[in-house]
Design a protein around this motif. Structure first.
Motif: not given
Length: 366
Positions: A53-54, A59-63, A68-75, A77-88
């Motif tokens: 995804f573009p 430089g402000h937040v690592q990922d 569509v974003g995710w929870w996790g460390r860096g690049y 995704p955490q397996s039991d973390g949500p895959v969420y939508l932003t306003m984009a």
């Protein structure tokens, strides 16, 4: 803006729809393991699709910020973390009435946040409370009340536009200085403009290999004539000669950066803070030369200091947001692949910056 709002590929749209339909049905975003399994059923790697995804603002937040974003460390995704939508992400779902309602509600919320900042004008000494309650804003929007929980889940990760607390349902503006937008595309345009690095400077070619050495000598002579002191400490011949040699590989490129950075750092400028003589130069000159064009000196110093940023990152590798900016300031792609061309561009920009310092000092001569 074009990147965030560009049409999605088939696999990107599939992943976005998996996250969205789950969200609509359950008022929660699905976890990564679920999305990954659904994507495998269609023959796609969810991790690769997420990273495709573009993105802006890494430089402000690592990922970074993307549809569509995710929870996790860096690049990862955490397996039991949500895959969420932003306003984009909502922008790409404008055919869906609920997505349109969520987008409109969140835009109205950020407009209230923008106006709430005016409280600061009446409080010059103590910071006022400028938190805005999401529920209070939505009371004035017909039909938006039942969507508060869904809006809160998107607002929680919408860091360019807001800093939000799901516990209190309150928030303030995020990375943007203001967010008074009535359409998603205008909002995303502002996000992209604010979070994108500046356009790269043009790469420069080097007509004369000894140009940097000659410019440093002219600067030193002018400085001594005008200020009455020496400025440049000449390095040993075996080191200074590197500035006149081409860089055939990465090792030669890094060696040249080190020599050039050390010369600029060791400028004989009184004081100890900051640690670089180059960075102390403007303040010292301003006190000695009343007619000095401080803006021109500051601009030249900032350009020359980008060499230090690149040199330190090459010698002591650490991911830093200013690294891309430094490369762009010196006309370099990031990362560098052609070290011969990159060294030519660094030397050419360095010659330009050193010459600008010399001209500013000469012009300010009493």
């Amino acid at each position: 803006m074009a990147a965030l709002t560009a049409p999605l590929t088939e696999e990107q749209r599939l992943l976005l729809n998996i996250a969205w339909t789950t969200f609509v049905d359950h008022q929660r975003f699905p976890n990564f393991f679920y999305v990954a399994h659904r994507m495998r059923k269609h023959g796609h790697d969810a991790m690769k699709v997420l990273h495709s995804f573009p993105v802006v603002g890494q430089g402000h937040v690592q990922d970074g910020y993307r549809a569509v974003g995710w929870w996790g460390r860096g690049y990862t995704p955490q397996s039991d973390g949500p895959v969420y939508l932003t306003m984009a992400g909502l922008y790409h779902l404008q055919h869906d009435q609920m997505a349109r309602d969520l987008g409109c509600g969140l835009l109205a919320y950020m407009q209230h946040m923008t106006r709430e900042q005016d409280k600061i004008l009446d409080s010059p000494f103590d910071p006022p409370n400028i938190d805005v309650n999401l529920g209070d804003v939505l009371k004035g929007i017909d039909g938006a009340g039942p969507l508060v929980e869904r809006m809160a889940q998107i607002a929680d990760r919408e860091w360019p536009g807001m800093r939000f607390s799901k516990t209190t349902l309150t928030g303030q503006l995020g990375a943007l200085p203001d967010a008074d937008f009535d359409t998603l595309d205008r909002y995303l345009a502002a996000v992209a403009a604010h979070l994108s690095p500046p356009a790269p400077s043009a790469a420069l070619s080097l007509a004369e290999p000894r140009a940097v050495l000659r410019a440093l000598n002219f600067l030193d002579v002018t400085y001594e004539l005008v200020v009455g002191e020496a400025l440049v400490i000449p390095p040993p011949m075996d080191r200074s000669s590197l500035l006149a040699l081409d860089a055939d590989d990465e090792a030669a490129y890094n060696s040249g950066l080190i020599v050039l950075t050390d010369i600029l750092r060791d400028f004989k400028v009184p004081g100890r803070t900051p640690g670089s003589g180059l960075l102390r130069l403007e303040g010292h000159l301003a006190g000695r030369l009343p007619a000095l064009d401080c803006g021109a000196v500051r601009q030249a110093v900032q350009l020359l200091d980008q060499i230090r940023v690149i040199r330190n990152s090459a010698v002591h590798p650490k991911p830093r947001p200013e690294l891309v900016t430094a490369h762009h300031a010196l006309g370099l792609p990031f990362p560098v692949r052609d070290f011969t061309a990159a060294w030519d561009s660094v030397r050419a920009h360095a010659e330009r910056g050193v010459s600008a310092l010399q001209e500013a000092i000469q012009s300010a001569r009493p």
